[in-house]
Design an enzyme around this catalytic site. Structure first.
Site, PDB file in Angstrom:
ATOM      1  N   ASP A 184       0.855  -1.181   0.000  1.00  0.00           N
ATOM      2  CA  ASP A 184       0.000   0.000   0.000  1.00  0.00           C
ATOM      3  C   ASP A 184       0.894   1.234   0.000  1.00  0.00           C
ATOM      4  O   ASP A 184       1.992   1.211   0.550  1.00  0.00           O
ATOM      5  CB  ASP A 184      -0.895  -0.009   1.251  1.00  0.00           C
ATOM      6  CG  ASP A 184      -2.139   0.831   1.072  1.00  0.00           C
ATOM      7  OD1 ASP A 184      -3.237   0.260   1.063  1.00  0.00           O
ATOM      8  OD2 ASP A 184      -2.007   2.081   0.929  1.00  0.00           O
TER       9      ASP A 184
ATOM     10  N   THR B  29     -12.407   1.721  -6.005  1.00  0.00           N
ATOM     11  CA  THR B  29     -13.033   2.215  -7.237  1.00  0.00           C
ATOM     12  C   THR B  29     -14.269   3.011  -6.832  1.00  0.00           C
ATOM     13  O   THR B  29     -15.395   2.605  -7.103  1.00  0.00           O
ATOM     14  CB  THR B  29     -13.445   1.069  -8.185  1.00  0.00           C
ATOM     15  OG1 THR B  29     -14.266   0.139  -7.444  1.00  0.00           O
ATOM     16  CG2 THR B  29     -12.267   0.336  -8.745  1.00  0.00           C
TER      17      THR B  29
ATOM     18  N   LEU C 159     -17.756 -10.343  -0.777  1.00  0.00           N
ATOM     19  CA  LEU C 159     -17.611 -10.350   0.681  1.00  0.00           C
ATOM     20  C   LEU C 159     -18.566  -9.359   1.326  1.00  0.00           C
ATOM     21  O   LEU C 159     -18.613  -8.207   0.919  1.00  0.00           O
ATOM     22  CB  LEU C 159     -16.184  -9.953   1.067  1.00  0.00           C
ATOM     23  CG  LEU C 159     -15.059 -10.709   0.373  1.00  0.00           C
ATOM     24  CD1 LEU C 159     -13.714 -10.110   0.763  1.00  0.00           C
ATOM     25  CD2 LEU C 159     -15.114 -12.186   0.728  1.00  0.00           C
TER      26      LEU C 159
ATOM     27  N   GLU D 286     -19.309  -7.075   4.470  1.00  0.00           N
ATOM     28  CA  GLU D 286     -18.619  -6.521   5.625  1.00  0.00           C
ATOM     29  C   GLU D 286     -19.196  -7.159   6.880  1.00  0.00           C
ATOM     30  O   GLU D 286     -20.392  -7.405   6.961  1.00  0.00           O
ATOM     31  CB  GLU D 286     -18.797  -5.001   5.684  1.00  0.00           C
ATOM     32  CG  GLU D 286     -18.067  -4.323   4.561  1.00  0.00           C
ATOM     33  CD  GLU D 286     -18.069  -2.807   4.677  1.00  0.00           C
ATOM     34  OE1 GLU D 286     -18.311  -2.293   5.780  1.00  0.00           O
ATOM     35  OE2 GLU D 286     -17.830  -2.159   3.654  1.00  0.00           O
TER      36      GLU D 286
ATOM     37  N   PHE E  63     -31.923 -11.777   1.848  1.00  0.00           N
ATOM     38  CA  PHE E  63     -32.062 -10.413   1.319  1.00  0.00           C
ATOM     39  C   PHE E  63     -33.518 -10.016   1.116  1.00  0.00           C
ATOM     40  O   PHE E  63     -33.877  -9.330   0.169  1.00  0.00           O
ATOM     41  CB  PHE E  63     -31.209 -10.218   0.057  1.00  0.00           C
ATOM     42  CG  PHE E  63     -29.795  -9.929   0.437  1.00  0.00           C
ATOM     43  CD1 PHE E  63     -29.016 -10.911   1.011  1.00  0.00           C
ATOM     44  CD2 PHE E  63     -29.258  -8.656   0.311  1.00  0.00           C
ATOM     45  CE1 PHE E  63     -27.725 -10.645   1.443  1.00  0.00           C
ATOM     46  CE2 PHE E  63     -27.966  -8.380   0.734  1.00  0.00           C
ATOM     47  CZ  PHE E  63     -27.197  -9.386   1.303  1.00  0.00           C
ATOM     48  N   LEU E  64     -34.348 -10.485   2.030  1.00  0.00           N
ATOM     49  CA  LEU E  64     -35.760 -10.090   2.021  1.00  0.00           C
ATOM     50  C   LEU E  64     -36.142  -9.470   3.365  1.00  0.00           C
ATOM     51  O   LEU E  64     -37.267  -9.603   3.811  1.00  0.00           O
ATOM     52  CB  LEU E  64     -36.649 -11.305   1.714  1.00  0.00           C
ATOM     53  CG  LEU E  64     -36.603 -11.816   0.275  1.00  0.00           C
ATOM     54  CD1 LEU E  64     -37.478 -13.057   0.098  1.00  0.00           C
ATOM     55  CD2 LEU E  64     -37.051 -10.738  -0.729  1.00  0.00           C
TER      56      LEU E  64
ATOM     57  N   GLY F  33     -27.493   0.520   2.273  1.00  0.00           N
ATOM     58  CA  GLY F  33     -26.379   1.471   2.211  1.00  0.00           C
ATOM     59  C   GLY F  33     -25.098   0.693   2.011  1.00  0.00           C
ATOM     60  O   GLY F  33     -25.115  -0.404   1.456  1.00  0.00           O
TER      61      GLY F  33
ATOM     62  N   CYS G  81     -20.982  -0.916  -1.347  1.00  0.00           N
ATOM     63  CA  CYS G  81     -21.135  -1.630  -2.623  1.00  0.00           C
ATOM     64  C   CYS G  81     -22.436  -1.345  -3.363  1.00  0.00           C
ATOM     65  O   CYS G  81     -22.405  -0.894  -4.502  1.00  0.00           O
ATOM     66  CB  CYS G  81     -21.017  -3.128  -2.390  1.00  0.00           C
ATOM     67  SG  CYS G  81     -19.349  -3.611  -1.950  1.00  0.00           S
TER      68      CYS G  81
ATOM     69  N   LYS H 179     -22.976   2.263  -4.821  1.00  0.00           N
ATOM     70  CA  LYS H 179     -21.949   2.599  -5.822  1.00  0.00           C
ATOM     71  C   LYS H 179     -22.073   1.709  -7.057  1.00  0.00           C
ATOM     72  O   LYS H 179     -22.014   2.177  -8.191  1.00  0.00           O
ATOM     73  CB  LYS H 179     -20.592   2.416  -5.143  1.00  0.00           C
ATOM     74  CG  LYS H 179     -19.405   2.284  -6.046  1.00  0.00           C
ATOM     75  CD  LYS H 179     -18.126   2.242  -5.246  1.00  0.00           C
ATOM     76  CE  LYS H 179     -17.686   0.850  -4.823  1.00  0.00           C
ATOM     77  NZ  LYS H 179     -17.168  -0.004  -5.872  1.00  0.00           N
TER      78      LYS H 179
HETATM   79  C1  UDX Z   1     -22.581  -6.476  -0.281  1.00  0.00           C
HETATM   80  C2  UDX Z   1     -22.757  -7.878  -0.885  1.00  0.00           C
HETATM   81  O1  UDX Z   1     -23.548  -8.692  -0.017  1.00  0.00           O
HETATM   82  C3  UDX Z   1     -21.417  -8.506  -1.151  1.00  0.00           C
HETATM   83  O2  UDX Z   1     -21.581  -9.771  -1.788  1.00  0.00           O
HETATM   84  C4  UDX Z   1     -20.649  -7.561  -2.067  1.00  0.00           C
HETATM   85  O3  UDX Z   1     -19.460  -8.066  -2.487  1.00  0.00           O
HETATM   86  C5  UDX Z   1     -20.476  -6.229  -1.387  1.00  0.00           C
HETATM   87  O4  UDX Z   1     -21.764  -5.701  -1.093  1.00  0.00           O
HETATM   88  P1  UDX Z   1     -22.162  -5.441   2.148  1.00  0.00           P
HETATM   89  O5  UDX Z   1     -22.362  -4.116   1.488  1.00  0.00           O
HETATM   90  O6  UDX Z   1     -21.021  -5.624   3.059  1.00  0.00           O
HETATM   91  O7  UDX Z   1     -22.034  -6.596   1.031  1.00  0.00           O
HETATM   92  O8  UDX Z   1     -23.452  -5.751   3.028  1.00  0.00           O
HETATM   93  P2  UDX Z   1     -24.821  -6.554   2.876  1.00  0.00           P
HETATM   94  O9  UDX Z   1     -24.930  -7.482   4.023  1.00  0.00           O
HETATM   95  O10 UDX Z   1     -25.000  -7.130   1.537  1.00  0.00           O
HETATM   96  O11 UDX Z   1     -25.886  -5.387   3.125  1.00  0.00           O
HETATM   97  C6  UDX Z   1     -25.978  -4.250   2.265  1.00  0.00           C
HETATM   98  C7  UDX Z   1     -27.105  -3.347   2.688  1.00  0.00           C
HETATM   99  O12 UDX Z   1     -28.362  -3.950   2.436  1.00  0.00           O
HETATM  100  C8  UDX Z   1     -27.118  -2.983   4.175  1.00  0.00           C
HETATM  101  O13 UDX Z   1     -27.460  -1.618   4.292  1.00  0.00           O
HETATM  102  C9  UDX Z   1     -28.197  -3.872   4.752  1.00  0.00           C
HETATM  103  O14 UDX Z   1     -28.781  -3.342   5.904  1.00  0.00           O
HETATM  104  C10 UDX Z   1     -29.166  -3.920   3.599  1.00  0.00           C
HETATM  105  N1  UDX Z   1     -30.021  -5.131   3.612  1.00  0.00           N
HETATM  106  C11 UDX Z   1     -29.464  -6.347   3.390  1.00  0.00           C
HETATM  107  C12 UDX Z   1     -31.383  -5.001   3.826  1.00  0.00           C
HETATM  108  O15 UDX Z   1     -31.907  -3.887   4.027  1.00  0.00           O
HETATM  109  N2  UDX Z   1     -32.146  -6.124   3.788  1.00  0.00           N
HETATM  110  C13 UDX Z   1     -31.638  -7.356   3.555  1.00  0.00           C
HETATM  111  O16 UDX Z   1     -32.410  -8.323   3.533  1.00  0.00           O
HETATM  112  C14 UDX Z   1     -30.247  -7.477   3.365  1.00  0.00           C
END
Ligand code: UDX
Length: 438
Positions: free
Chosen positions: A30, A86, A153, A155, A252-253, A260, A263, A266
């Site tokens: 880095d 990015t 991944l 977070e 994811f439901l 937010g 990922c 953006k």
């Molecule tokens: C995400 C993807 O899951 C991962 O595969 C990718 O590589 C990077 O982006 P991350 O942003 O770390 O990962 O978090 P994630 O657990 O996916 O949640 C993203 C957002 O969605 C959060 O704000 C979370 O609160 C929201 N979310 C997620 C919901 O509101 N409802 C859900 O059912 C799932």
């Protein structure tokens, strides 16, 4: 295998450390001397459960090194991963590739033998082609190849996501890249993780499609939640009812305040920019973005409605600031528009977050930060749960009520039951559940 990882941000550090844990020799490089000094002293630049212990273990075993010297990092390397940021380019929504291209140029001048250059960073379709062009133009050793290997991944769960992936995606145009990446990931597909080979462009686009699809599921369930509120149905039961259908899937439901993080916001924007560039409509993703933006801005109205439409002089306690639990990341967190609107309406906001305070303070300077969750209830007219940290799941609601001036619990993550809240003397408003309507 010997691996160099350029960029010790979230993706680079987690990936590099996990590769080392598989038994490869990894050097993370880095430009930020402070970051590298910190890592050498065992200080993590990000908050990720389990990462510090895994870094230490692999440093102690001599498999993981940190440096600012690119030449030293790539010496004898079989593969060089690019995991620099990015971010969204200011003003236009495109992914900013300047860090990627700068790293590639420097790499081309540094290499003394051919390697496989692998993009881990999320990059728009066609970036691999441009990297290959730059490497050639800048005189990288003959035989240097370029592959795409996106990360998936989450977070807060990144190490386990890395070690137990649903799939590993490799986009390559040549046999050497495929061989090297297959060898790097061999420990995982011995565990039966499917290794999927595609073209480089397909792999680049697949990453965006995956994130856009997940964002779509969230926006879909959030709109269903609004409908549930209007008709007196329960979105959690509805989610289970549709999620048990394998074709839909239960994940994811969870309805909430909108997505937010680093990922989804953006990557959905960048995907739309790619589509625009190629003159192809992406109406669904476009609507997903719009639904989410509108939703995040509308969350403050739930508080204001509960408090009779006027926030002036009201006191609001906020539980959770980060965009999700188990991270200190505040990027595009729903707490930001919520709190900004509450403050603009004249409310006094006190907030608590288990680890996000340091990141939150510069973004949300006009509020008071509490040291304990119960403190946000002191004198509050309403309490709002914004992030579903585990430590908020079993709060003593009676105690909270006793500390409050008012009696509203607005639960944007549905972690409490109405009946429990009411037993403690609170008025409850969740998301998409009966009685949650304005
Ligand atoms: C995400 C993807 O899951 C991962 O595969 C990718 O590589 C990077 O982006 P991350 O942003 O770390 O990962 O978090 P994630 O657990 O996916 O949640 C993203 C957002 O969605 C959060 O704000 C979370 O609160 C929201 N979310 C997620 C919901 O509101 N409802 C859900 O059912 C799932």
């Amino acid at each position: 295998m010997r691996i160099a990882m350029i960029g010790t941000g979230y993706v680079g550090l987690v990936s590099g450390t996990c590769f080392a844990d598989f038994g490869h020799h990894v050097t993370c490089v880095d430009k930020d001397q402070g970051k590298i000094d910190g890592l050498l002293a065992g200080r993590m630049p990000i908050w990720e459960p389990g990462l510090d212990a895994l870094v230490k273990q692999n440093v102690d075993r001599g498999r993981l090194e940190f440096t600012t010297d690119l030449g030293a990092a790539v010496k004898g390397a079989d593969a060089v991963f690019i995991a620099v940021g990015t971010p969204t380019r200011r003003g236009d929504g495109h992914a900013d590739l300047s860090y990627v291209y700068a790293a590639v140029k420097e790499l081309a001048h540094t290499l003394d033998h051919p390697v496989v250059v692998v993009t881990k960073s999320t990059v728009p379709v066609g970036t691999g082609d441009e990297i290959a062009r730059i490497l050639k133009e800048e005189g990288a050793p003959e035989g240097t190849t370029v592959a795409s290997n996106p990360e998936f991944l989450r977070e807060g769960a990144a190490i386990s996501d890395f070690k137990h992936p649903d799939r590993i995606l490799v986009g390559a145009e040549d046999e050497r890249s495929r061989e090297v990446l297959a060898e790097i990931y061999r420990p995982l597909f011995l565990n039966k993780a499917p290794l999927l080979f595609t073209s480089r462009r397909t792999s680049e686009l697949t990453k965006y499609a995956a994130n856009a699809f997940l964002a779509m599921k969230i926006s879909f369930i959030n709109e269903m939640a609004d409908l549930c509120e209007a008709v007196g149905a329960d979105v959690q039961e509805l989610a289970r009812g549709i999620g048990l259908d394998n074709r839909i899937g239960a994940k994811f439901l969870h309805a909430g305040p909108g997505y937010g993080g680093s990922c989804f916001p953006k990557d959905t924007l960048a995907l739309l920019k790619t589509a625009e560039q190629y003159d192809v409509q992406q109406r669904i993703v476009s609507m997903v973005v719009e639904v989410n933006d509108t939703r995040k801005k509308a969350m403050a109205d739930r508080v204001s409605d509960a408090l009779g439409g006027d926030l002036a002089g009201k006191s609001v306690g906020v539980l959770g600031l980060t965009f999700k639990p188990n991270t200190d990341d505040m990027r595009d967190a729903p707490s930001i528009p919520l709190i900004e609107k509450l403050v603009a309406g004249g409310a006094k906001v006190t907030a608590y977050d288990p680890v996000g305070r340091e990141q939150a303070e510069p973004l949300l300077p006009a509020i008071t930060y509490a040291d304990k969750p119960e403190q946000v209830a002191d004198g509050a007219d309403a309490l709002v749960i914004v992030t579903e940290w585990d430590e908020f799941r079993a709060l003593d609601l009676k105690d909270l009520k006793a500390r409050m001036k008012g009696d509203w619990l607005i639960d944007l993550r549905n972690i409490y039951d109405r009946a429990d809240a009411e037993r403690a003397g609170l008025h409850y408003r969740g998301i998409g559940r009966p009685g949650s309507q304005a």
